[in-house]
Design an enzyme around this catalytic site. Sequence first.
Site, PDB file in Angstrom:
ATOM      1  N   SER A  26      13.076   4.814  65.213  1.00 30.66           N
ATOM      2  CA  SER A  26      13.372   3.705  64.304  1.00 30.66           C
ATOM      3  C   SER A  26      12.091   3.228  63.634  1.00 30.66           C
ATOM      4  O   SER A  26      11.094   3.957  63.608  1.00 30.66           O
ATOM      5  CB  SER A  26      14.063   2.575  65.067  1.00 30.66           C
ATOM      6  OG  SER A  26      14.625   1.648  64.162  1.00 30.66           O
ATOM      7  N   ASN A  27      12.089   2.022  63.114  1.00 29.86           N
ATOM      8  CA  ASN A  27      10.913   1.453  62.431  1.00 29.86           C
ATOM      9  C   ASN A  27      10.952  -0.064  62.571  1.00 29.86           C
ATOM     10  O   ASN A  27      11.952  -0.610  63.040  1.00 29.86           O
ATOM     11  CB  ASN A  27      10.914   1.901  60.954  1.00 29.86           C
ATOM     12  CG  ASN A  27      12.150   1.397  60.235  1.00 29.86           C
ATOM     13  OD1 ASN A  27      12.335   0.209  60.031  1.00 29.86           O
ATOM     14  ND2 ASN A  27      13.055   2.319  59.885  1.00 29.86           N
ATOM     15  N   PRO A  28       9.876  -0.773  62.194  1.00 31.00           N
ATOM     16  CA  PRO A  28       9.812  -2.219  62.489  1.00 31.00           C
ATOM     17  C   PRO A  28      10.557  -3.147  61.529  1.00 31.00           C
ATOM     18  O   PRO A  28      10.361  -4.364  61.586  1.00 31.00           O
ATOM     19  CB  PRO A  28       8.305  -2.529  62.414  1.00 31.00           C
ATOM     20  CG  PRO A  28       7.610  -1.283  62.048  1.00 31.00           C
ATOM     21  CD  PRO A  28       8.623  -0.287  61.604  1.00 31.00           C
ATOM     22  N   ALA A  93      15.402  -0.021  55.603  1.00 28.30           N
ATOM     23  CA  ALA A  93      14.378   0.983  55.934  1.00 28.30           C
ATOM     24  C   ALA A  93      15.105   2.079  56.720  1.00 28.30           C
ATOM     25  O   ALA A  93      15.214   2.034  57.946  1.00 28.30           O
ATOM     26  CB  ALA A  93      13.277   0.343  56.767  1.00 28.30           C
TER      27      ALA A  93
END
Length: 215
Positions: A26-28, A93
Amino acid sequence: MKKAKAKVVITAGPTREHLDPVRFLSNPSTGRMGFAIAKAAVERGFEVTLIAGPVALKTPKGVKRIDVVSAREMCAAAVEEAKAADVFIATAAVADWRPAKCAARKLKKDEMSSVLKLVRNPDILKTVNATVKRKGNSDLKLVGFAAETGNPICEAARKCREKGLEFIVANDVTAKGAGFGASTNRVVILDKFGNRKALALMSKLAIGRRIMSLV
Ligand code: CTP
């Protein structure tokens, strides 16, 4: 018969790409930008559908929210909702890659390899363009975001062209007061005609209001 309200569909937050029930890529992203636009769109009188990845935010009043986990789930919901929409705004995102296999149960570390095989996820904006805008809903307006590290202008112009967008909102996620999780952002808006407008550092809600007035 004409619809009472114009409809906007917004994607927000990260996606999670699981390799087993307890591990994912995943990503922040926190979803704040997309939720702020949703709020601004309600203020403007739009019917608003927010397709959210896993985030810890309260749904703005008056917004229909659809929760998803993976890019493929987000894409399917986006295509479905965009069919009757006037505007589609992609702030999510989205993970561009996912593990080639997702195990049904937790993998033991000895069952895993040090190399993870990945496959590409669909590009949601391109899919909505190809399967909704070019096949029936030709008046649909597409808006995207470009999160870059460093000067975002060139890359944003390319993405605006390649994804068939009306305009793209570009930002340098490493700039002070901008990026993942911040309550503010500093963006440049580039349209399909090559016009460019740099906005001052401001709250994500104020940026959402600017975007909705352009829409
Ligand atoms: N986007 C999308 N589906 C994807 C990836 C991105 O709809 N699979 C959307 C984002 O929501 C954003 C825009 O496309 O509105 C640009 O996303 P970004 O991550 O900046 O760019 P990518 O297209 O992924 O390109 P690159 O990885 O080359 O920077």
